[in-house]
Design a protein around this motif. Sequence first.
Motif, PDB file in Angstrom:
ATOM      1  N   MET A   1       0.824  -1.206   0.000  1.00 36.02           N
ATOM      2  CA  MET A   1       0.000   0.000   0.000  1.00 36.02           C
ATOM      3  C   MET A   1       0.863   1.263   0.000  1.00 36.02           C
ATOM      4  SD  MET A   1      -2.836   1.172   2.862  1.00 36.02           S
ATOM      5  CE  MET A   1      -3.938  -0.198   2.513  1.00 36.02           C
ATOM      6  N   TYR A   2       1.962   1.207   0.740  1.00 36.72           N
ATOM      7  CA  TYR A   2       2.827   2.377   0.872  1.00 36.72           C
ATOM      8  C   TYR A   2       4.167   2.187   0.174  1.00 36.72           C
ATOM      9  CZ  TYR A   2      -0.584   4.197   4.170  1.00 36.72           C
ATOM     10  OH  TYR A   2      -1.736   4.686   4.738  1.00 36.72           O
TER      11      TYR A   2
ATOM     12  N   PHE B   1      -2.407   5.415  12.093  1.00 37.29           N
ATOM     13  CA  PHE B   1      -2.534   6.412  11.036  1.00 37.29           C
ATOM     14  C   PHE B   1      -2.336   5.831   9.640  1.00 37.29           C
ATOM     15  CE2 PHE B   1      -1.168   9.002  14.776  1.00 37.29           C
ATOM     16  CZ  PHE B   1      -2.377   9.659  14.947  1.00 37.29           C
ATOM     17  N   TRP B   2      -2.185   4.507   9.538  1.00 37.62           N
ATOM     18  CA  TRP B   2      -2.146   3.870   8.232  1.00 37.62           C
ATOM     19  C   TRP B   2      -3.569   3.772   7.688  1.00 37.62           C
ATOM     20  CZ3 TRP B   2       1.219  -1.054   9.584  1.00 37.62           C
ATOM     21  CH2 TRP B   2       2.464  -0.639  10.110  1.00 37.62           C
ATOM     22  N   ARG B   3      -3.707   3.838   6.388  1.00 36.35           N
ATOM     23  CA  ARG B   3      -5.029   3.764   5.756  1.00 36.35           C
ATOM     24  C   ARG B   3      -5.709   2.421   6.066  1.00 36.35           C
ATOM     25  NH1 ARG B   3      -4.593   2.923  -0.293  1.00 36.35           N
ATOM     26  NH2 ARG B   3      -2.882   4.380   0.091  1.00 36.35           N
ATOM     27  N   GLN B   4      -6.973   2.500   6.505  1.00 39.19           N
ATOM     28  CA  GLN B   4      -7.695   1.277   6.844  1.00 39.19           C
ATOM     29  C   GLN B   4      -9.195   1.533   6.876  1.00 39.19           C
ATOM     30  OE1 GLN B   4      -6.856   0.359  11.225  1.00 39.19           O
ATOM     31  NE2 GLN B   4      -5.306   1.917  10.733  1.00 39.19           N
TER      32      GLN B   4
ATOM     33  N   PHE C   1      -7.468  12.390  12.072  1.00 41.63           N
ATOM     34  CA  PHE C   1      -7.963  11.388  11.137  1.00 41.63           C
ATOM     35  C   PHE C   1      -8.811  12.070  10.066  1.00 41.63           C
ATOM     36  CE2 PHE C   1      -7.853   8.392  14.923  1.00 41.63           C
ATOM     37  CZ  PHE C   1      -6.758   7.662  14.469  1.00 41.63           C
ATOM     38  N   LEU C   2      -8.782  11.504   8.879  1.00 36.60           N
ATOM     39  CA  LEU C   2      -9.689  11.899   7.810  1.00 36.60           C
ATOM     40  C   LEU C   2     -10.490  10.657   7.429  1.00 36.60           C
ATOM     41  CD1 LEU C   2      -8.958  13.988   4.631  1.00 36.60           C
ATOM     42  CD2 LEU C   2     -10.055  11.746   4.416  1.00 36.60           C
ATOM     43  N   TYR C   3     -11.819  10.803   7.355  1.00 36.04           N
ATOM     44  CA  TYR C   3     -12.707   9.686   7.015  1.00 36.04           C
ATOM     45  C   TYR C   3     -13.378   9.944   5.677  1.00 36.04           C
ATOM     46  CZ  TYR C   3     -12.390   8.524  12.008  1.00 36.04           C
ATOM     47  OH  TYR C   3     -11.935   8.207  13.263  1.00 36.04           O
TER      48      TYR C   3
ATOM     49  N   ALA D   1     -16.167   3.448   7.023  1.00 30.84           N
ATOM     50  CA  ALA D   1     -15.437   4.556   6.416  1.00 30.84           C
ATOM     51  C   ALA D   1     -14.014   4.110   6.142  1.00 30.84           C
ATOM     52  CB  ALA D   1     -15.428   5.782   7.325  1.00 30.84           C
ATOM     53  N   LEU D   2     -13.412   4.746   5.160  1.00 30.92           N
ATOM     54  CA  LEU D   2     -11.988   4.569   4.913  1.00 30.92           C
ATOM     55  C   LEU D   2     -11.283   5.667   5.687  1.00 30.92           C
ATOM     56  CD1 LEU D   2     -10.190   2.674   3.293  1.00 30.92           C
ATOM     57  CD2 LEU D   2     -10.268   4.310   1.408  1.00 30.92           C
ATOM     58  N   ARG D   3     -10.404   5.275   6.600  1.00 37.13           N
ATOM     59  CA  ARG D   3      -9.765   6.239   7.496  1.00 37.13           C
ATOM     60  C   ARG D   3      -8.299   6.438   7.102  1.00 37.13           C
ATOM     61  NH1 ARG D   3      -9.318   4.633  13.669  1.00 37.13           N
ATOM     62  NH2 ARG D   3      -7.329   3.747  12.978  1.00 37.13           N
ATOM     63  N   TYR D   4      -7.897   7.699   7.046  1.00 35.90           N
ATOM     64  CA  TYR D   4      -6.521   8.081   6.724  1.00 35.90           C
ATOM     65  C   TYR D   4      -5.956   8.890   7.891  1.00 35.90           C
ATOM     66  CZ  TYR D   4      -8.308   7.524   1.866  1.00 35.90           C
ATOM     67  OH  TYR D   4      -8.902   7.075   0.707  1.00 35.90           O
ATOM     68  N   GLY D   5      -4.678   8.745   8.174  1.00 36.90           N
ATOM     69  CA  GLY D   5      -4.013   9.618   9.131  1.00 36.90           C
ATOM     70  C   GLY D   5      -3.655  10.938   8.475  1.00 36.90           C
ATOM     71  N   VAL D   6      -3.711  12.019   9.248  1.00 36.26           N
ATOM     72  CA  VAL D   6      -3.397  13.345   8.708  1.00 36.26           C
ATOM     73  C   VAL D   6      -2.517  14.128   9.678  1.00 36.26           C
ATOM     74  CG1 VAL D   6      -5.539  13.469   7.377  1.00 36.26           C
ATOM     75  CG2 VAL D   6      -5.485  14.425   9.683  1.00 36.26           C
ATOM     76  N   GLY D   7      -1.873  15.139   9.145  1.00 31.64           N
ATOM     77  CA  GLY D   7      -1.207  16.154   9.945  1.00 31.64           C
ATOM     78  C   GLY D   7      -2.036  17.416   9.848  1.00 31.64           C
TER      79      GLY D   7
END
Length: 208
Positions: free
Chosen positions: A32-33, A55-58, A79-81, A89-95
């Motif tokens: 994935m990364y 914070f990995w996409r999941q 987090f971004l959903y 939801a697909l969750r992403y880590g964010v700054g």
Amino acid sequence: MIGLPAVALAACSTTRNPVVEEPRIDPYYQAMYGAIYDDKFPIPAMDLRRVDPQFWRQEVPYITTERPGTIVVDTPNRFLYLVMEGGRALRYGVGVGKNEALVFRGTATVGRKAQWPRWTPTRNMVQREPERYGPYADGLEGGPTNPLGPRALYLYKNGQDTLFRLHGTTEPYTIGTNVSSGCIRLMNQDIIDLYSRVPVGTKVVVIN
């Protein structure tokens, strides 16, 4: 009792530093990364040991009144959903922004999308940190050193550019922290994935 030879006693009492094994990264996330070579510019692989796994996409359970396809940014938890059907939801880590005053809040829409976008710091950014942003006041073309990374989603409200973006980063190991100048940054592999999933006009809700 027969005494043990000195060599044997020494062997029994020898202390050795324990062997610490590197944590094993699931091949699913390694892929994935992984590095991306078929884009306009190459994108290096992420060293996931440097980013907290949360914070990995999941895909995660996520109960919300927002419709599927909506982006929800939870800035306090970084987090971004991307809302999906069936309470998922697909969750992403964010700054996120370094302080509350630098963070957009409320509802917006994706008014524009760009690949390898040009970046121009805002007037406030230049005034706030002239030594850092002054040299780029006229803008910086897209590329590996551009702070917006390989993709950007531009947030608009009432038809006007809010000057806030969802974008990639040249500092991927800051994901999960409060470090940006107000925009929402994702790991480069994640912003490419999100960019491919959402069209212009997507609703974005930023919770602060």
